[in-house]
Write a protein that holds these residues in place. Sequence first.
Motif, PDB file in Angstrom:
ATOM      1  N   VAL A 225       0.834  -1.208   0.000  1.00  0.00           N
ATOM      2  CA  VAL A 225       0.000   0.000   0.000  1.00  0.00           C
ATOM      3  C   VAL A 225       0.866   1.254   0.000  1.00  0.00           C
ATOM      4  N   ALA A 226       1.939   1.246   0.802  1.00  0.00           N
ATOM      5  CA  ALA A 226       2.814   2.424   0.874  1.00  0.00           C
ATOM      6  C   ALA A 226       3.413   2.745  -0.480  1.00  0.00           C
ATOM      7  N   PHE A 227       3.989   1.747  -1.136  1.00  0.00           N
ATOM      8  CA  PHE A 227       4.620   2.016  -2.428  1.00  0.00           C
ATOM      9  C   PHE A 227       3.577   2.172  -3.529  1.00  0.00           C
ATOM     10  N   GLY A 228       2.411   1.551  -3.376  1.00  0.00           N
ATOM     11  CA  GLY A 228       1.343   1.793  -4.334  1.00  0.00           C
ATOM     12  C   GLY A 228       0.908   3.248  -4.337  1.00  0.00           C
ATOM     13  N   LEU A 229       0.786   3.828  -3.144  1.00  0.00           N
ATOM     14  CA  LEU A 229       0.388   5.237  -3.039  1.00  0.00           C
ATOM     15  C   LEU A 229       1.457   6.173  -3.591  1.00  0.00           C
ATOM     16  N   THR A 230       2.731   5.910  -3.254  1.00  0.00           N
ATOM     17  CA  THR A 230       3.782   6.816  -3.722  1.00  0.00           C
ATOM     18  C   THR A 230       4.041   6.659  -5.215  1.00  0.00           C
ATOM     19  N   VAL A 231       3.999   5.424  -5.710  1.00  0.00           N
ATOM     20  CA  VAL A 231       4.180   5.217  -7.149  1.00  0.00           C
ATOM     21  C   VAL A 231       3.022   5.836  -7.924  1.00  0.00           C
ATOM     22  N   SER A 232       1.811   5.765  -7.352  1.00  0.00           N
ATOM     23  CA  SER A 232       0.662   6.418  -7.977  1.00  0.00           C
ATOM     24  C   SER A 232       0.904   7.916  -8.114  1.00  0.00           C
ATOM     25  N   GLY A 233       1.373   8.530  -7.029  1.00  0.00           N
ATOM     26  CA  GLY A 233       1.649   9.967  -7.077  1.00  0.00           C
ATOM     27  C   GLY A 233       2.778  10.310  -8.023  1.00  0.00           C
ATOM     28  N   LEU A 234       3.853   9.518  -7.985  1.00  0.00           N
ATOM     29  CA  LEU A 234       4.991   9.772  -8.874  1.00  0.00           C
ATOM     30  C   LEU A 234       4.582   9.669 -10.342  1.00  0.00           C
ATOM     31  N   SER A 235       3.868   8.594 -10.677  1.00  0.00           N
ATOM     32  CA  SER A 235       3.458   8.398 -12.066  1.00  0.00           C
ATOM     33  C   SER A 235       2.552   9.520 -12.538  1.00  0.00           C
ATOM     34  N   ALA A 236       1.596   9.893 -11.690  1.00  0.00           N
ATOM     35  CA  ALA A 236       0.665  10.961 -12.065  1.00  0.00           C
ATOM     36  C   ALA A 236       1.389  12.284 -12.265  1.00  0.00           C
ATOM     37  N   ILE A 237       2.297  12.607 -11.334  1.00  0.00           N
ATOM     38  CA  ILE A 237       3.033  13.871 -11.441  1.00  0.00           C
ATOM     39  C   ILE A 237       3.899  13.895 -12.690  1.00  0.00           C
ATOM     40  N   LEU A 238       4.652  12.826 -12.919  1.00  0.00           N
ATOM     41  CA  LEU A 238       5.594  12.818 -14.041  1.00  0.00           C
ATOM     42  C   LEU A 238       4.874  12.774 -15.389  1.00  0.00           C
ATOM     43  N   LEU A 239       3.777  12.006 -15.483  1.00  0.00           N
ATOM     44  CA  LEU A 239       3.062  11.934 -16.753  1.00  0.00           C
ATOM     45  C   LEU A 239       2.300  13.225 -17.062  1.00  0.00           C
ATOM     46  N   HIS A 240       1.902  13.944 -16.033  1.00  0.00           N
ATOM     47  CA  HIS A 240       1.177  15.199 -16.248  1.00  0.00           C
ATOM     48  C   HIS A 240       2.101  16.405 -16.128  1.00  0.00           C
ATOM     49  N   GLN A 241       3.383  16.185 -15.896  1.00  0.00           N
ATOM     50  CA  GLN A 241       4.302  17.305 -15.702  1.00  0.00           C
ATOM     51  C   GLN A 241       4.386  18.171 -16.952  1.00  0.00           C
ATOM     52  N   ILE A 242       4.516  17.544 -18.124  1.00  0.00           N
ATOM     53  CA  ILE A 242       4.594  18.329 -19.355  1.00  0.00           C
ATOM     54  C   ILE A 242       3.282  19.072 -19.627  1.00  0.00           C
ATOM     55  N   PRO A 243       2.101  18.404 -19.581  1.00  0.00           N
ATOM     56  CA  PRO A 243       0.855  19.169 -19.769  1.00  0.00           C
ATOM     57  C   PRO A 243       0.691  20.295 -18.758  1.00  0.00           C
ATOM     58  N   TYR A 244       1.087  20.062 -17.502  1.00  0.00           N
ATOM     59  CA  TYR A 244       0.970  21.106 -16.471  1.00  0.00           C
ATOM     60  C   TYR A 244       1.859  22.299 -16.809  1.00  0.00           C
TER      61      TYR A 244
END
Length: 405
Positions: A225-244
Amino acid sequence: MCFITHCLNVGTVFYAFGVFFRPLSAEFGWSRALTSWGFSLAAVLGAFYAILLGRLVDRYGPRPVQLFGVAALGAGFLVLATTTSLAQFYLAMALPVALGSASLGPVSSNTAVARWFVKRRGTALGISTAGISMGGVVFVPLTQLFIDRLGWRRAFVALACIVVAAGLAPIALWMRRSPESMGLRPDGEASTLSERDVGLVEREMERSVAPSDAVRSREFWLIAVAFGLTVSGLSAILLHQIPYLLDQGVSPHVAASLLGATAAVGVVGKLGFGRLIDRLDHRRVILLCFGLQALGVSLLFFATSPAVLVLYVLLYGYAMGGNATLQATVVGEAFGRGHYGAISGRMSPIIVTLQALGVPLLGWIRDHTGSYRAAFVMVLLTTLLAAACISGIRRFPDRIARGAR
């Protein structure tokens, strides 16, 4: 060798996806949430493929699994190059891309490293998983170049050619099942070791936990759960970093360069955290990493300042780099090396399902609010929740002594 497989897999599937985001949305008129679901399908189904792949790696070794992965991933990119509808896009991401990525991913690559190293496992995994961040350094600007010069369809064809050309021969020539299969012991030592080192390796094997016992343990679920939550945040941030950043008025080339720079700092983070994990208590190192991630996300609220963007790249990139290394080492530390592939495979659906939900959720929040601010708050809170999960883990050696076989 695992450095190369991580680089090819994450560079082409994860980091390059962020570059394809805008062209695909513009070509077909898809919303950011709809486009994000393509990556999420690949992530979720890849996680379930990993359950079977983990067993195959434990039984036959990583080489045949990875050779299949190269072929499947290359075929997947060729299918993506012919995309004419959302359904075809989803199907390509869910089948050949997901299967190829899962075959090249942590279940095979990290299992190989965990088998070869005991004393210096953290450092070794830090070096091999540095390929994850190097994938961003190499493939973000390269994919942007391909799209600018060739268009997005031919860019997918180019990535397919690179994966096959750079993956098949090295895996066939250099990947090996285990040190024992070559008459060696872990850490690359000859069979004649000191009594201290022999004892270390033997204890490592003795404390290996059976997959069924691991799944029933409290630590398995807290780690997942811990790494699922952090990987979720990392993936979302990095994949949306360029659009943001594009929303903030940053040019496409500068946005791509900043994502590449974030990945480059991640290389340093993987090496740095790999060294730390060999010397300090795992929980404290993981908490440090999660704390730096939370601080990095908070900087995005002030991303209009060039100085803050530079600080974000340095801080978040370093913490992001450590996350993959720590996830890889904590499984071996908690459950041993004997069933590493099978246990990682069973943990993968939990981690990746959470990851897959985070990416489109960020896009949905942006589509419905017109801003990423609420989405970044969500990522910040889930990172703190992940830190609370790690704080609840007992000391690893104590737990292993009770569950080892």
